[in-house]
Design a protein around this motif. Structure first.
Motif, PDB file in Angstrom:
ATOM      1  N   HIS A  51       0.821  -1.203   0.000  1.00 43.40           N
ATOM      2  CA  HIS A  51       0.000   0.000   0.000  1.00 43.40           C
ATOM      3  C   HIS A  51       0.856   1.254   0.000  1.00 43.40           C
ATOM      4  O   HIS A  51       0.525   2.231  -0.666  1.00 43.40           O
ATOM      5  N   ARG A  68       2.296   1.838  -3.467  1.00 44.01           N
ATOM      6  CA  ARG A  68       1.316   2.338  -4.420  1.00 44.01           C
ATOM      7  C   ARG A  68       0.704   3.655  -3.959  1.00 44.01           C
ATOM      8  O   ARG A  68       0.003   4.316  -4.708  1.00 44.01           O
ATOM      9  N   ARG A  96      -1.560   6.327  -5.784  1.00 47.76           N
ATOM     10  CA  ARG A  96      -2.976   6.233  -5.459  1.00 47.76           C
ATOM     11  C   ARG A  96      -3.457   7.398  -4.582  1.00 47.76           C
ATOM     12  O   ARG A  96      -4.642   7.543  -4.363  1.00 47.76           O
ATOM     13  N   GLU A 115      -5.755  -1.191  -8.212  1.00 46.27           N
ATOM     14  CA  GLU A 115      -5.556  -1.439  -6.787  1.00 46.27           C
ATOM     15  C   GLU A 115      -6.035  -2.841  -6.411  1.00 46.27           C
ATOM     16  O   GLU A 115      -7.134  -3.258  -6.779  1.00 46.27           O
TER      17      GLU A 115
END
Length: 606
Positions: A61, A64, A68, A182
């Protein structure tokens, strides 16, 4: 001295952890300067912290997050603030990322033999519950997903290295070959506990939807959630096997990936037996055909029955091996089987081929490539190994089809439908065709004899190359190559070159093979019209079209090269001739009985 006990991650406070990592970074610099392998240092730090190697990158997470929008601060490498209290693991990740980037020039790679061994171990994880003929249905999609996932993460880290805190979505997009939504990375999905197969199927659809122009349908239609077909323990074994190898460019090059893919294809063919003929052509036959046709950069290459894409890949490889730029080459293919067409597309991507178009469909009934006038599109090189003697090929559609320029083939044998489709698909000037055929196509009578006559009278047939017996997975009978050219060399006009390569093979356990020397000799024979090895090599003869006409347009190699006929009986040709004679006898008997019955004579056949 007694062994010093290694501290655990929990026993290290922030300062100690930073000190260890700072020392390791300095050592990594020194190791690089001295051209030493820093992997042992990585392993040591890894053993101090966790057994899960994925911790040593930014967690999924946070990696990214920059793209994101879920993280406000970039990693430490980009100059961001130091991790706050309680984020030792994040600090470790950032420092290890820095070390990984410093050590990229000394990236750990694996040998081809080791890579192939790991790939085959992955396939063997399915053995038992899954039929070996179906291995390809599951292994190739997982391999492709692992590759695009690992490569996405590698590209993401490259973007961070280049831009640091200035990186934004628009800049990063230039780094990525494919978009990974995602929650679709390998590590995000394969750790799922419940309904793993269904989650994988859902992931594949999401990836395809996010890359519609390039990846639509590429993962095939396997029933991942059906545990009757692929039990979860087998799926977990497959995942575990792939987990052992990072498939990004720092570890596995495109050449290694391509070679590994070809290795799997051959092994799956060996496991599948006769079914392999549906998706795999022996590479020696492919290389021989490509060597004869000599595709060049800037040209277009088309395979109407492309299978797993082997002939298209071989075309690219030959151009690369000649130290020419393969990138301007454009390749096209059509394949009726969904799984096989998907394998072909994956094959081309893994071989770093971008400019290609593989379409699914029935080439004879619904040719996918057409020009603006709805005629079949034309290409510089047309190459194929179509299914031999296809019975249900769509003869009812061909009576008014422009492709039947030499005649409509028999309803129960589509050989000359494929041949005429391929000739119709070659360009008028530079076009050339190479097709693999059974020997029966050389001499069968009826409609096929009339089509052969037309092709020879139009001076389209350039050469007939006889191949050794037992080369193919689907049949043990010998086959041949038919070469057609839109514009033949002056010395070969109104002639056909016959090359007998039936003796050029090495006997194998299950099937025969041709060596690189055999292939080279046959290519030279075709190019020069002479036997490069003298006596005992390939027998060659340039035959006038008039002589072929006197023989009823029979193209059997043994008719024109007597040595071939004297030295070795062509078993395949004899079988086909017997079957044809038997069919003709039965047809004659049926006609005779009809005449006798009409005349009132009954019981004649009792």
């Amino acid at each position: 001295m007694p062994d010093e006990r290694r501290p655990t991650r929990q026993e290290l406070n922030d300062a100690e952890l930073d000190a260890v990592l700072d020392a390791f970074t300095v050592n990594a610099h020194n190791a690089l300067a001295n051209e030493l392998d820093v992997q042992s240092g990585l392993d040591q730090i890894k053993s101090w912290t966790t057994t899960d190697e994925r911790v040593f990158n930014h967690d999924t997470h946070s990696r990214r997050g920059l793209r994101r929008g879920t993280s406000s601060s970039p990693p430490a490498l980009a100059g961001g603030p130091k991790p706050t209290e309680g984020l030792k693991l994040s600090a470790l990740s950032d420092k290890m990322e820095a070390t990984r980037l410093l050590g990229r020039s000394r990236a750990v790679t694996i040998t081809q033999q080791e890579f192939e061994s790991r790939l085959w171990a992955a396939a063997n994880a399915l053995r038992g519950p899954v039929d070996p003929a179906d291995f390809k249905t599951y292994v190739f999609p997982m391999l492709f997903w692992k590759w695009i996932s690992d490569t996405w993460e590698y590209e993401h880290n490259q973007a961070i290295e280049a831009y640091g805190s200035d990186l934004d979505d628009e800049l990063e997009a230039d780094y990525h070959r494919f978009d990974m939504p995602e929650g679709t990375l390998w590590g995000e999905v394969t750790t799922q506990i419940d309904n793993l197969g269904a989650e994988i199927a859902k992931t594949f659809r999401r990836i395809e939807d996010a890359n519609l122009k390039r990846l639509s349908g590429i993962f095939g239609d396997a029933a991942w959630g059906n545990q009757e077909r692929i039990p979860e323990r087998s799926l977990l074994g497959l995942i575990k096997a792939f987990d052992k190898t990072k498939l990004d460019p720092s570890t596995v090059s495109h050449d290694l990936l391509g070679a590994g893919y070809e290795y799997l294809l051959k092994n799956f063919a060996d496991e599948s037996g006769k079914k392999a003929g549906e998706f795999f052509t022996p590479r020696e036959v492919v290389n021989l055909l490509v060597g004869i046709l000599e595709p060049e950069p800037e040209e277009s290459v088309y395979d109407p029955t492309c299978g797993s894409g082997g002939m298209l890949v071989a075309t690219i490889n030959q151009i690369r091996e000649a130290n020419k730029d393969h990138r301007p080459l454009r390749v096209y293919g059509q394949e009726v089987n969904l799984t096989t067409s998907s394998i072909a597309r994956m094959n081309l991507f893994l071989h770093e081929i971008e400019d290609f178009d593989i379409k699914r469909g029935d080439t004879l009934r619904h040719p996918a490539f057409k020009d603006t006038r709805s005629a079949v599109r034309t290409f510089d090189v047309v190459i194929a190994n179509p299914p031999f003697s296809l019975a249900d090929w769509g003869a009812d559609r061909w009576s008014g089809d422009p492709r039947a320029f030499a005649g409509v083939p028999p309803a129960k044998n589509g050989d000359y439908a494929f041949i005429q489709h391929m000739i119709s698909s070659m360009k008028s000037g530079s076009g050339r065709v190479g097709v693999v055929m059974s020997h029966g196509a050389l001499f069968r009578g009826g409609a096929e004899a009339r089509i052969r006559q037309s092709l020879i009278e139009k001076d389209l047939l350039d050469a007939v190359v006889g191949l050794p017996p037992n080369l193919f997975y689907s049949t043990s009978i010998p086959a041949c190559l038919l070469i057609f050219r839109a514009k033949k060399e002056a010395t070969r006009r109104k002639h056909v070159l016959f090359v007998d390569g039936s003796a050029r093979f090495v006997k194998g356990k299950n099937r025969n093979q041709m060596s690189a020397e055999d292939i080279k000799a046959l290519i030279e024979s075709y190019k020069t019209g002479e036997d490069p090895d003298g006596e005992g090599g390939a027998n060659v003869r340039l035959v006038p079209a008039d002589e072929i006409a006197k023989n009823g347009f029979d193209l059997n190699v043994g008719r024109y090269i007597r040595i071939a006929a004297e030295e070795q009986e062509d078993l395949g040709a004899l079988i086909v001739a017997y079957q044809d004679a038997k069919a003709a006898r039965m047809a004659a008997e049926e006609h005779m009985l009809q005449v006798l019955t009409a005349a009132g004579i009954e019981g004649f056949d009792e």
